[in-house]
Design a protein around this motif. Structure first.
Motif, PDB file in Angstrom:
ATOM      1  N   ASP A  71       0.811  -1.216   0.000  1.00 42.24           N
ATOM      2  CA  ASP A  71       0.000   0.000   0.000  1.00 42.24           C
ATOM      3  C   ASP A  71       0.852   1.276   0.000  1.00 42.24           C
ATOM      4  O   ASP A  71       2.009   1.266   0.426  1.00 42.24           O
ATOM      5  CB  ASP A  71      -0.913  -0.018   1.223  1.00 42.24           C
ATOM      6  CG  ASP A  71      -2.174   0.805   1.037  1.00 42.24           C
ATOM      7  OD1 ASP A  71      -2.288   1.522   0.034  1.00 42.24           O
ATOM      8  OD2 ASP A  71      -3.050   0.721   1.931  1.00 42.24           O
ATOM      9  N   SER A 112      -3.450  -3.311  -4.698  1.00 46.22           N
ATOM     10  CA  SER A 112      -4.656  -2.485  -4.768  1.00 46.22           C
ATOM     11  C   SER A 112      -5.707  -3.080  -3.840  1.00 46.22           C
ATOM     12  O   SER A 112      -5.404  -3.972  -3.033  1.00 46.22           O
ATOM     13  CB  SER A 112      -5.174  -2.368  -6.207  1.00 46.22           C
ATOM     14  OG  SER A 112      -6.199  -1.396  -6.272  1.00 46.22           O
ATOM     15  N   ASP A 113      -6.923  -2.599  -3.975  1.00 47.62           N
ATOM     16  CA  ASP A 113      -7.980  -2.947  -3.032  1.00 47.62           C
ATOM     17  C   ASP A 113      -9.300  -2.996  -3.785  1.00 47.62           C
ATOM     18  O   ASP A 113      -9.516  -2.236  -4.737  1.00 47.62           O
ATOM     19  CB  ASP A 113      -8.016  -1.882  -1.926  1.00 47.62           C
ATOM     20  CG  ASP A 113      -8.979  -2.218  -0.806  1.00 47.62           C
ATOM     21  OD1 ASP A 113      -8.503  -2.613   0.274  1.00 47.62           O
ATOM     22  OD2 ASP A 113     -10.205  -2.074  -0.993  1.00 47.62           O
ATOM     23  N   THR A 117     -11.290   2.896  -1.468  1.00 45.90           N
ATOM     24  CA  THR A 117      -9.954   3.324  -1.078  1.00 45.90           C
ATOM     25  C   THR A 117      -9.222   2.142  -0.462  1.00 45.90           C
ATOM     26  O   THR A 117      -9.836   1.192   0.030  1.00 45.90           O
ATOM     27  CB  THR A 117     -10.001   4.474  -0.051  1.00 45.90           C
ATOM     28  OG1 THR A 117     -10.764   4.065   1.096  1.00 45.90           O
ATOM     29  CG2 THR A 117     -10.628   5.723  -0.653  1.00 45.90           C
ATOM     30  N   THR A 118      -7.901   2.203  -0.482  1.00 44.21           N
ATOM     31  CA  THR A 118      -7.086   1.155   0.111  1.00 44.21           C
ATOM     32  C   THR A 118      -7.086   1.290   1.634  1.00 44.21           C
ATOM     33  O   THR A 118      -7.617   2.252   2.191  1.00 44.21           O
ATOM     34  CB  THR A 118      -5.643   1.238  -0.396  1.00 44.21           C
ATOM     35  OG1 THR A 118      -5.017   2.405   0.186  1.00 44.21           O
ATOM     36  CG2 THR A 118      -5.591   1.333  -1.920  1.00 44.21           C
ATOM     37  N   ALA A 124      -8.396   3.206  -4.740  1.00 48.00           N
ATOM     38  CA  ALA A 124      -8.474   1.766  -4.973  1.00 48.00           C
ATOM     39  C   ALA A 124      -9.184   1.492  -6.299  1.00 48.00           C
ATOM     40  O   ALA A 124      -9.371   2.397  -7.120  1.00 48.00           O
ATOM     41  CB  ALA A 124      -9.161   1.078  -3.806  1.00 48.00           C
ATOM     42  N   SER A 125      -9.590   0.242  -6.508  1.00 50.59           N
ATOM     43  CA  SER A 125      -9.977  -0.191  -7.857  1.00 50.59           C
ATOM     44  C   SER A 125     -11.465  -0.430  -8.052  1.00 50.59           C
ATOM     45  O   SER A 125     -11.867  -0.861  -9.137  1.00 50.59           O
ATOM     46  CB  SER A 125      -9.225  -1.477  -8.223  1.00 50.59           C
ATOM     47  OG  SER A 125      -7.839  -1.240  -8.326  1.00 50.59           O
ATOM     48  N   TYR A 146      -4.501  -7.981  -3.555  1.00 49.95           N
ATOM     49  CA  TYR A 146      -5.764  -7.255  -3.658  1.00 49.95           C
ATOM     50  C   TYR A 146      -6.490  -7.313  -2.328  1.00 49.95           C
ATOM     51  O   TYR A 146      -6.976  -8.353  -1.902  1.00 49.95           O
ATOM     52  CB  TYR A 146      -6.598  -7.889  -4.772  1.00 49.95           C
ATOM     53  CG  TYR A 146      -7.611  -6.975  -5.409  1.00 49.95           C
ATOM     54  CD1 TYR A 146      -7.279  -5.691  -5.829  1.00 49.95           C
ATOM     55  CD2 TYR A 146      -8.920  -7.415  -5.632  1.00 49.95           C
ATOM     56  CE1 TYR A 146      -8.215  -4.867  -6.446  1.00 49.95           C
ATOM     57  CE2 TYR A 146      -9.859  -6.612  -6.253  1.00 49.95           C
ATOM     58  CZ  TYR A 146      -9.500  -5.332  -6.656  1.00 49.95           C
ATOM     59  OH  TYR A 146     -10.428  -4.524  -7.264  1.00 49.95           O
TER      60      TYR A 146
END
Length: 400
Positions: A71, A112-113, A117-118, A124-125, A146
């Motif tokens: 992260d 990523s997440d 948001t992470t 994030a994704s 992930y």
């Protein structure tokens, strides 16, 4: 309009039959990750130095391949929504970093997440899975961790399957590591979705503890071992129970570090170091590069170890290996030294899940201690002296 409908149907059909990339984790993945030691305090120089250290200190030659950025590498998205690296921390960009890592015979991982948001509150994704997957592929990324923060209202299976399909559509073989903490029992559904899935919350550098942070909890070595022990039927080539990154080199005692590494090896967990490779002690390096222990983890049968005996603080774990060998680990969970005599002929090596069995009354095995090289055989009982928080780890080979 007809062309658009046809294209949409073709894309939907391709997605419906998308699969993760095969051959990327036939044995548990090995590498390094930045989070345990550095958290958000990362930059491109750290990643370059770590890749160089992995080559220089022999970890690459011992089997470690992935250099994984966790992260906080993220900057903002550009005007087209494409994620960019933090320009202060990664001024050269991720593509240049991937090229640097690849030139050293290593692979680059990124994070990523599935949420908005992470865990570190970075972009994030969610809703941008295909766009981000294309970006990672263009950068030359080889591994995606992930995460599962900020995912209120999301289906875990749906979210992770979407990213799997996005990675496949992007075309570059990328190992997919789910970090969902076991909240939605991924072992029951993720075999075709990812190459590994976390079984618990995050690890912390302690032997036997749980540290609550309110909404989440960290676990020690034994706690993660115990939580993962019952999941052995779900592990196998290409789909592994991930017990989290290693804490070897982050404050455990030498005995605890050897035990920690042995347990992860026996249980076919990915071996992802989480310490500072640039400044670790010779003793820590020796543990991380013990090729005999690594060989147990990387055995192509891919059978997670079975807890064969549990007698108070003493445990015996067994793991069938390719070619008829067995790995056997005696573990002292407790706070006092244990003296134990093990009668090999009393306890058969038997695992009904994998259908492997050895009758030690009929077959003699030669054993080798994987930490000190000592040897013996199963014709006579084994006298074991185990210091607190330590293991004896053996490899048994049948005598012709």
């Amino acid at each position: 309009m007809k062309r658009l409908v046809t294209t949409a149907l073709l894309m939907a059909a391709a997605t419906a039959h998308a699969q993760k990339f095969d051959g990327l984790a036939d044995t548990p993945q090995m590498g390094w990750n930045s989070w345990n030691k550095f958290g958000c305090d990362i930059n491109e120089q750290l990643i370059r130095d770590t890749a160089d250290a992995m080559v220089k200190n022999g970890m690459r030659d011992a089997g470690y391949r992935y250099v994984n950025i966790d992260d906080c590498w993220h900057g903002k998205r550009d005007e087209n929504g494409n994620i960019q690296p933090d320009p202060q921390r990664f001024p050269s960009g991720i593509k240049a970093l991937a090229d640097y890592v690849h030139a050293r015979g290593l692979k680059l991982g990124i994070y990523s997440d599935a949420g908005n948001t992470t865990c570190g509150h970075k972009p994030a994704s969610r809703g941008r899975e295909y766009q981000d997957a294309r970006t990672y592929a263009a950068w030359g990324v080889d591994y995606l961790k992930y995460d599962w923060c900020d995912t209120e209202g999301l289906s875990a299976k749906g979210a992770y399957t979407t990213m799997r399909d996005a990675l496949r559509a992007a075309g570059r073989p990328i190992l997919f590591s789910m970090c969902e903490w076991g909240d939605n029992k991924p072992w029951e559904w993720a075999q075709d979705v990812s190459h590994s899935w976390r079984t618990t919350g995050d690890i912390t550098a302690c032997w036997d503890c749980e540290l609550s942070h309110g909404s989440w909890t960290q676990f020690g070595v034994l706690n993660i071992m115990d939580k993962t022990a019952a999941l052995r039927k779900y592990a196998g080539p290409g789909h592994w129970n991930d017990m989290d990154m290693l804490e070897v080199g982050n404050g455990l005692t030498p005995d605890e570090e050897r035990a920690h590494f042995s347990i992860w090896a026996m249980m076919t967990s990915p071996l992802i170091s989480g310490n500072d490779l640039r400044s670790m002690s010779a003793e820590t390096l020796k543990i991380l590069t013990n090729r005999n222990v690594i060989a147990v983890n990387q055995d192509k049968l891919g059978v997670q170890a079975l807890r064969r005996i549990a007698q108070g603080d003493l445990e015996m774990w067994i793991k069938p290996l390719d070619g008829g060998d067995w790995a056997v680990m005696f573990l002292n969970r407790g706070e006092r030294t244990l003296d134990y005599r093990h009668d090999w002929q009393k306890y058969a090596l038997a695992d009904d899940l994998s259908k492997h069995e050895a009758d030690l009354k009929k077959t003699r095995f030669r054993w080798t201690d994987l930490w000190n090289g000592a040897g013996g055989d199963t014709a006579k009982p084994l006298d074991v002296k185990l210091k607190p928080h330590s293991v004896l780890m053996l490899r048994l080979k049948a005598q012709g």
